[in-house]
Scaffold this active site. Structure first.
Site, mmCIF file in Angstrom:
data_model
loop_
_atom_site.group_PDB
_atom_site.id
_atom_site.type_symbol
_atom_site.label_atom_id
_atom_site.label_comp_id
_atom_site.label_asym_id
_atom_site.label_seq_id
_atom_site.Cartn_x
_atom_site.Cartn_y
_atom_site.Cartn_z
ATOM 1 N N GLU A 117 0.840 -1.183 0.000
ATOM 2 C CA GLU A 117 0.000 0.000 0.000
ATOM 3 C C GLU A 117 0.891 1.255 0.000
ATOM 4 O OE1 GLU A 117 -3.156 -0.344 -0.321
ATOM 5 O OE2 GLU A 117 -3.567 1.807 -0.222
ATOM 6 N N ASP A 170 15.230 7.684 -32.875
ATOM 7 C CA ASP A 170 14.034 7.246 -32.147
ATOM 8 C C ASP A 170 13.008 8.351 -32.048
ATOM 9 O OD1 ASP A 170 15.125 4.849 -31.464
ATOM 10 O OD2 ASP A 170 15.638 5.408 -29.411
#
Ligand code: ADE
Length: 248
Positions: A117, A170
């Protein structure tokens, strides 16, 4: 570069680090991976690394002690190099190509992958240098996210990609998305490759590619153009694209 990964599921990394470019990079000596199960650093006899949150509430919190001890053990051998210690969490800064380029300059990266959590806040305050999220969604843990980052960083290290796979063109490195690509045959089921690509005229090919990069970026990611300085010619093309576009 040294890459340390702290995870209680070290087996998750095998397939990724031992395949393809990531494997080649370590074989070439460009990078050294080490995956450490930080449960080994738990100080209690049940080897627990999480505990209930102070103040109550749902979920468990990753304890500070195993992470502090694990990180200290990784850096003990060479105190001179200060690693970037990266906490994987959905609250972190959003990962980008720019961040990958920045991390690729480092000598030592440490990734902390949790499955809880939350993390005890003292880990954030005293151990971690960066908190990174790979996107606005929640994964079951930081492992997959850290693999995404390792992959994008390692391919940027010198000599990892050959010329054929080079990253200079890229999408995101140039600031624009890539132009379309085609390979043989010149006609497939009646669908033709654009004539210009078969023309052998390199100046025209470059111009076509440059225009298509702009078109693709405008159609798919117009937000990228906000921070991109266009040449006079590109500005003109953009005006033409806008005229074709019903949104304008
Ligand atoms: N852990 C859980 N979700 C994550 C995300 N989106 N990015 C990085 N780490 C995470």
């Amino acid at each position: 570069m040294k890459i340390d990964i702290l995870s209680i599921f070290p087996e998750m990394f095998k397939g990724v680090l031992e395949s393809s470019i990531l494997r080649k990079a370590s074989e070439k000596g460009a990078v050294e991976y080490r995956v450490t199960d930080f449960r080994e650093f738990a100080s209690n006899k049940h080897k627990t690394v999480d505990d209930y949150p102070y103040g109550g509430g749902a979920g468990m919190v990753l304890k500070a002690q195993p992470i502090f001890d694990a990180v200290e053990s990784l850096t003990a051998a060479n105190q001179a190099i200060k690693p970037r210690v990266i906490l994987m969490c959905p609250q972190g800064e959003r990962f980008t190509q720019k961040k990958a380029e920045e991390l690729a300059q480092e000598e030592h990266l440490v990734f902390i992958c949790g499955h809880y959590e939350g993390y005890d806040e003292r880990i954030r305050e005293y151990v971690v240098t960066d908190e990174i999220s790979i996107g606005d969604y929640v994964l079951t843990g930081g492992e997959l996210a850290s693999m995404v980052i390792v992959d994008s960083v390692v391919r940027l290290l010198p000599d990892v990609l050959g010329k054929v796979e080079s990253h200079e063109q890229d999408s995101f490195s140039t600031g624009l998305l890539e132009h379309p690509h085609y390979t043989r045959p010149a006609e497939f089921r009646g669908m033709k490759v654009p004539d210009v690509l078969l023309s052998g005229n390199h100046a025209n090919i470059e111009k076509w590619r440059s225009k298509e990069m702009l078109r693709r970026t405008w159609n798919r990611r117009p937000d990228l153009l906000e921070n991109f300085s266009l040449t006079k010619e590109q500005q003109q093309w953009l005006e033409e694209l806008k005229k074709e576009d019903k949104r304008y």
